[in-house]
Design a protein around this motif. Structure first.
Motif, PDB file in Angstrom:
ATOM      1  N   ASP A 180      23.674 -36.488 -40.824  1.00 55.61           N
ATOM      2  CA  ASP A 180      24.973 -37.142 -40.691  1.00 55.61           C
ATOM      3  C   ASP A 180      25.001 -38.135 -39.533  1.00 55.61           C
ATOM      4  OD1 ASP A 180      24.886 -35.368 -38.596  1.00 55.61           O
ATOM      5  OD2 ASP A 180      26.720 -34.293 -39.122  1.00 55.61           O
ATOM      6  N   GLY A 181      23.812 -38.506 -39.021  1.00 54.69           N
ATOM      7  CA  GLY A 181      23.714 -39.583 -38.051  1.00 54.69           C
ATOM      8  C   GLY A 181      23.773 -39.190 -36.590  1.00 54.69           C
ATOM      9  N   ARG A 182      23.898 -37.900 -36.280  1.00 47.27           N
ATOM     10  CA  ARG A 182      23.932 -37.505 -34.875  1.00 47.27           C
ATOM     11  C   ARG A 182      22.547 -37.617 -34.244  1.00 47.27           C
ATOM     12  NH1 ARG A 182      25.452 -31.770 -34.916  1.00 47.27           N
ATOM     13  NH2 ARG A 182      24.798 -31.860 -37.094  1.00 47.27           N
ATOM     14  N   VAL A 183      22.520 -38.030 -32.988  1.00 47.83           N
ATOM     15  CA  VAL A 183      21.251 -38.134 -32.275  1.00 47.83           C
ATOM     16  C   VAL A 183      20.814 -36.743 -31.842  1.00 47.83           C
ATOM     17  CG1 VAL A 183      20.069 -39.073 -30.265  1.00 47.83           C
ATOM     18  CG2 VAL A 183      21.743 -40.472 -31.486  1.00 47.83           C
ATOM     19  N   ALA A 184      19.674 -36.294 -32.374  1.00 52.60           N
ATOM     20  CA  ALA A 184      19.171 -34.965 -32.051  1.00 52.60           C
ATOM     21  C   ALA A 184      18.157 -35.000 -30.926  1.00 52.60           C
ATOM     22  CB  ALA A 184      18.539 -34.320 -33.293  1.00 52.60           C
ATOM     23  N   ARG A 185      17.334 -36.050 -30.905  1.00 51.71           N
ATOM     24  CA  ARG A 185      16.303 -36.177 -29.869  1.00 51.71           C
ATOM     25  C   ARG A 185      16.041 -37.655 -29.593  1.00 51.71           C
ATOM     26  NH1 ARG A 185      14.903 -31.356 -27.214  1.00 51.71           N
ATOM     27  NH2 ARG A 185      14.920 -29.661 -28.747  1.00 51.71           N
ATOM     28  N   ALA A 186      15.641 -37.935 -28.370  1.00 50.41           N
ATOM     29  CA  ALA A 186      15.112 -39.245 -28.002  1.00 50.41           C
ATOM     30  C   ALA A 186      13.695 -39.021 -27.513  1.00 50.41           C
ATOM     31  CB  ALA A 186      15.960 -39.887 -26.906  1.00 50.41           C
ATOM     32  N   LEU A 187      12.753 -39.808 -28.017  1.00 51.28           N
ATOM     33  CA  LEU A 187      11.353 -39.566 -27.677  1.00 51.28           C
ATOM     34  C   LEU A 187      10.564 -40.860 -27.712  1.00 51.28           C
ATOM     35  CD1 LEU A 187      10.140 -39.700 -30.771  1.00 51.28           C
ATOM     36  CD2 LEU A 187      10.981 -37.369 -30.848  1.00 51.28           C
ATOM     37  N   SER A 188       9.346 -40.822 -27.181  1.00 48.85           N
ATOM     38  CA  SER A 188       8.464 -41.972 -27.184  1.00 48.85           C
ATOM     39  C   SER A 188       7.329 -41.765 -28.183  1.00 48.85           C
ATOM     40  CB  SER A 188       7.869 -42.228 -25.802  1.00 48.85           C
ATOM     41  OG  SER A 188       6.882 -43.250 -25.877  1.00 48.85           O
ATOM     42  N   PRO A 189       7.190 -42.634 -29.182  1.00 46.00           N
ATOM     43  CA  PRO A 189       6.071 -42.509 -30.120  1.00 46.00           C
ATOM     44  C   PRO A 189       4.710 -42.658 -29.454  1.00 46.00           C
ATOM     45  CG  PRO A 189       7.781 -43.935 -31.000  1.00 46.00           C
ATOM     46  CD  PRO A 189       8.117 -43.701 -29.557  1.00 46.00           C
ATOM     47  N   LEU A 190       4.651 -43.224 -28.241  1.00 45.16           N
ATOM     48  CA  LEU A 190       3.376 -43.382 -27.549  1.00 45.16           C
ATOM     49  C   LEU A 190       2.880 -42.068 -26.962  1.00 45.16           C
ATOM     50  CD1 LEU A 190       4.018 -46.736 -25.648  1.00 45.16           C
ATOM     51  CD2 LEU A 190       2.802 -46.395 -27.800  1.00 45.16           C
ATOM     52  N   ALA A 191       3.761 -41.076 -26.886  1.00 40.51           N
ATOM     53  CA  ALA A 191       3.367 -39.798 -26.284  1.00 40.51           C
ATOM     54  C   ALA A 191       3.918 -38.648 -27.109  1.00 40.51           C
ATOM     55  CB  ALA A 191       3.864 -39.716 -24.846  1.00 40.51           C
ATOM     56  N   LEU A 238       7.183 -33.326 -33.108  1.00 37.81           N
ATOM     57  CA  LEU A 238       7.953 -34.114 -34.058  1.00 37.81           C
ATOM     58  C   LEU A 238       8.414 -33.253 -35.225  1.00 37.81           C
ATOM     59  CD1 LEU A 238       9.137 -36.782 -34.834  1.00 37.81           C
ATOM     60  CD2 LEU A 238       6.925 -37.471 -35.771  1.00 37.81           C
ATOM     61  N   ARG A 239       7.546 -32.386 -35.692  1.00 35.81           N
ATOM     62  CA  ARG A 239       7.939 -31.476 -36.781  1.00 35.81           C
ATOM     63  C   ARG A 239       9.105 -30.600 -36.353  1.00 35.81           C
ATOM     64  NH1 ARG A 239       5.790 -28.674 -41.362  1.00 35.81           N
ATOM     65  NH2 ARG A 239       6.763 -26.622 -41.528  1.00 35.81           N
ATOM     66  N   LEU A 240       8.997 -30.039 -35.147  1.00 30.99           N
ATOM     67  CA  LEU A 240      10.061 -29.179 -34.647  1.00 30.99           C
ATOM     68  C   LEU A 240      11.374 -29.939 -34.550  1.00 30.99           C
ATOM     69  CD1 LEU A 240      10.998 -26.472 -33.449  1.00 30.99           C
ATOM     70  CD2 LEU A 240      10.244 -27.291 -31.203  1.00 30.99           C
ATOM     71  N   ALA A 241      11.317 -31.165 -34.020  1.00 32.23           N
ATOM     72  CA  ALA A 241      12.532 -31.963 -33.874  1.00 32.23           C
ATOM     73  C   ALA A 241      13.157 -32.270 -35.229  1.00 32.23           C
ATOM     74  CB  ALA A 241      12.217 -33.249 -33.123  1.00 32.23           C
ATOM     75  N   LEU A 242      12.335 -32.606 -36.229  1.00 31.74           N
ATOM     76  CA  LEU A 242      12.860 -32.931 -37.555  1.00 31.74           C
ATOM     77  C   LEU A 242      13.416 -31.695 -38.258  1.00 31.74           C
ATOM     78  CD1 LEU A 242      10.103 -35.425 -38.738  1.00 31.74           C
ATOM     79  CD2 LEU A 242      12.509 -35.975 -38.321  1.00 31.74           C
ATOM     80  N   VAL A 243      12.727 -30.572 -38.117  1.00 36.13           N
ATOM     81  CA  VAL A 243      13.218 -29.333 -38.734  1.00 36.13           C
ATOM     82  C   VAL A 243      14.552 -28.929 -38.122  1.00 36.13           C
ATOM     83  CG1 VAL A 243      12.783 -26.862 -38.990  1.00 36.13           C
ATOM     84  CG2 VAL A 243      10.955 -28.500 -39.463  1.00 36.13           C
ATOM     85  N   GLU A 244      14.637 -29.000 -36.798  1.00 38.19           N
ATOM     86  CA  GLU A 244      15.889 -28.651 -36.132  1.00 38.19           C
ATOM     87  C   GLU A 244      17.008 -29.616 -36.535  1.00 38.19           C
ATOM     88  OE1 GLU A 244      15.024 -28.560 -31.969  1.00 38.19           O
ATOM     89  OE2 GLU A 244      14.369 -26.459 -32.021  1.00 38.19           O
ATOM     90  N   ALA A 245      16.683 -30.904 -36.623  1.00 36.29           N
ATOM     91  CA  ALA A 245      17.687 -31.884 -37.040  1.00 36.29           C
ATOM     92  C   ALA A 245      18.127 -31.628 -38.477  1.00 36.29           C
ATOM     93  CB  ALA A 245      17.133 -33.301 -36.901  1.00 36.29           C
ATOM     94  N   GLY A 246      17.184 -31.185 -39.314  1.00 44.07           N
ATOM     95  CA  GLY A 246      17.529 -30.851 -40.694  1.00 44.07           C
ATOM     96  C   GLY A 246      18.469 -29.678 -40.789  1.00 44.07           C
ATOM     97  N   GLY A 297      20.755 -29.269 -38.586  1.00 45.72           N
ATOM     98  CA  GLY A 297      21.967 -29.694 -37.904  1.00 45.72           C
ATOM     99  C   GLY A 297      21.982 -29.413 -36.423  1.00 45.72           C
ATOM    100  N   ARG A 298      20.846 -29.003 -35.878  1.00 47.00           N
ATOM    101  CA  ARG A 298      20.798 -28.679 -34.451  1.00 47.00           C
ATOM    102  C   ARG A 298      20.456 -29.923 -33.645  1.00 47.00           C
ATOM    103  NH1 ARG A 298      16.938 -23.752 -33.439  1.00 47.00           N
ATOM    104  NH2 ARG A 298      15.893 -24.369 -35.380  1.00 47.00           N
ATOM    105  N   VAL A 299      21.146 -30.082 -32.534  1.00 41.78           N
ATOM    106  CA  VAL A 299      20.954 -31.228 -31.658  1.00 41.78           C
ATOM    107  C   VAL A 299      20.396 -30.730 -30.334  1.00 41.78           C
ATOM    108  CG1 VAL A 299      22.106 -33.088 -30.409  1.00 41.78           C
ATOM    109  CG2 VAL A 299      22.815 -32.528 -32.749  1.00 41.78           C
ATOM    110  N   GLY A 300      19.262 -31.298 -29.920  1.00 42.12           N
ATOM    111  CA  GLY A 300      18.641 -30.894 -28.667  1.00 42.12           C
ATOM    112  C   GLY A 300      19.205 -31.671 -27.499  1.00 42.12           C
TER     113      GLY A 300
END
Length: 268
Positions: A182-193, A199-207, A209-212
């Motif tokens: 629904d567009g909420r920002v769950a994580r901010a991260l750097s693709p360089l690191a 990334l899997r954990l962040a996407l699963v949690e966002a799926g 509805g959990r926001v870190g």
């Protein structure tokens, strides 16, 4: 011989590193750069009704349609940039492919171009080159749009960039955002690191509805030039130098593996 994606991406970073020793002209001052960062506020949400153009087929596409109710990695890019943007997208694609999640089903990759001079053809070419053929590219939403829609999204998620008229380039954060469906920002991260596991954990949690925690401020720039000293920032150098070392080691291991395989192969 096909070079693995992670090595191709890091080769791109090594090429950037090789260019860092050359002087460059830049018109942005430290004051200009002080506001360039990825710093989403608590409760930040991307507006889903903002309309863009899908670079793949030219049809109108809102951000909500691009997400399709799924968690997403939103990666703002300058599609015409050939500094850190190219390998940043390549590394993000490599990490996404290694998560074990299904592109288009478990998550969406959404790129958002903020350089109005980069047309749809440029966007398609850049994304295709960095992601390579496959389901990730096929399911990615490659968005282009005017300054109004782009700024509506970037402001909402705390992504600030600046235009350098002298070099006709953008200083922008080398960062990405994980969004809920629904567009909420769950994580901010750097693709360089980034790692596939994180990334899997962040996407699963966002799926779910959990926001870190999104209080961290990412200031690593795809710019990196200090006009006061005439050199690139030490942080950019350290990250790119580390990536260059990994690249050399990766190529060495690849060559060693191929050599051992050729020695084991029976003679014709």
């Amino acid at each position: 011989m096909r070079v693995p994606g992670v090595i191709r991406a890091r080769l791109g970073l090594a090429a950037v590193l090789a260019c860092l020793g050359q002087p460059a002209a830049a018109g942005l001052t430290p004051k200009d750069l002080s506001g360039v960062a990825l710093a989403p506020l608590p409760g930040a949400r991307a507006p889903l009704d903002v309309a863009f153009t899908d670079a793949a087929d030219g049809r109108p596409l809102t951000l909500g349609q691009a997400l399709g109710g799924r968690p997403a990695l939103l990666l703002p890019l300058d599609y015409a940039c050939r500094n850190v943007c190219d390998p940043m997208l390549g590394l993000a694609g490599t990490a996404l492919a290694a998560t074990g999640l299904a592109p288009g089903t478990d998550f969406r990759l959404v790129t958002l171009g903020f350089n109005p001079r980069a047309d749809a053809a440029t966007a398609r070419a850049m994304v295709a080159e960095q992601l390579g053929p496959g389901s990730l590219l096929a399911s990615a939403a490659v968005l282009t749009g005017g300054p109004g829609p782009v700024e509506a999204v970037t402001r909402a998620v705390g992504y600030a960039y600046a235009y350098d008229r002298d070099t006709q380039s953008y200083a922008h954060p080398a960062g990405a955002l994980v969004l809920t469906g629904d567009g909420r920002v769950a994580r901010a991260l750097s693709p360089l690191a980034i790692t596939a596991r994180d990334l899997r954990l962040a996407l699963v949690e966002a799926g779910e509805g959990r926001v870190g925690g999104v209080a961290d401020r990412l200031v690593l720039l795809c710019y990196g030039y200090d006009p006061q000293t005439g050199v690139y920032t030490p942080l950019i150098r350290r990250i790119l130098a580390a990536s260059g070392v990994v690249t050399v080691l990766g190529i060495g291991l690849l060559v060693l593996g191929l050599h051992r395989h050729s020695r084991r192969a029976p003679a014709a």
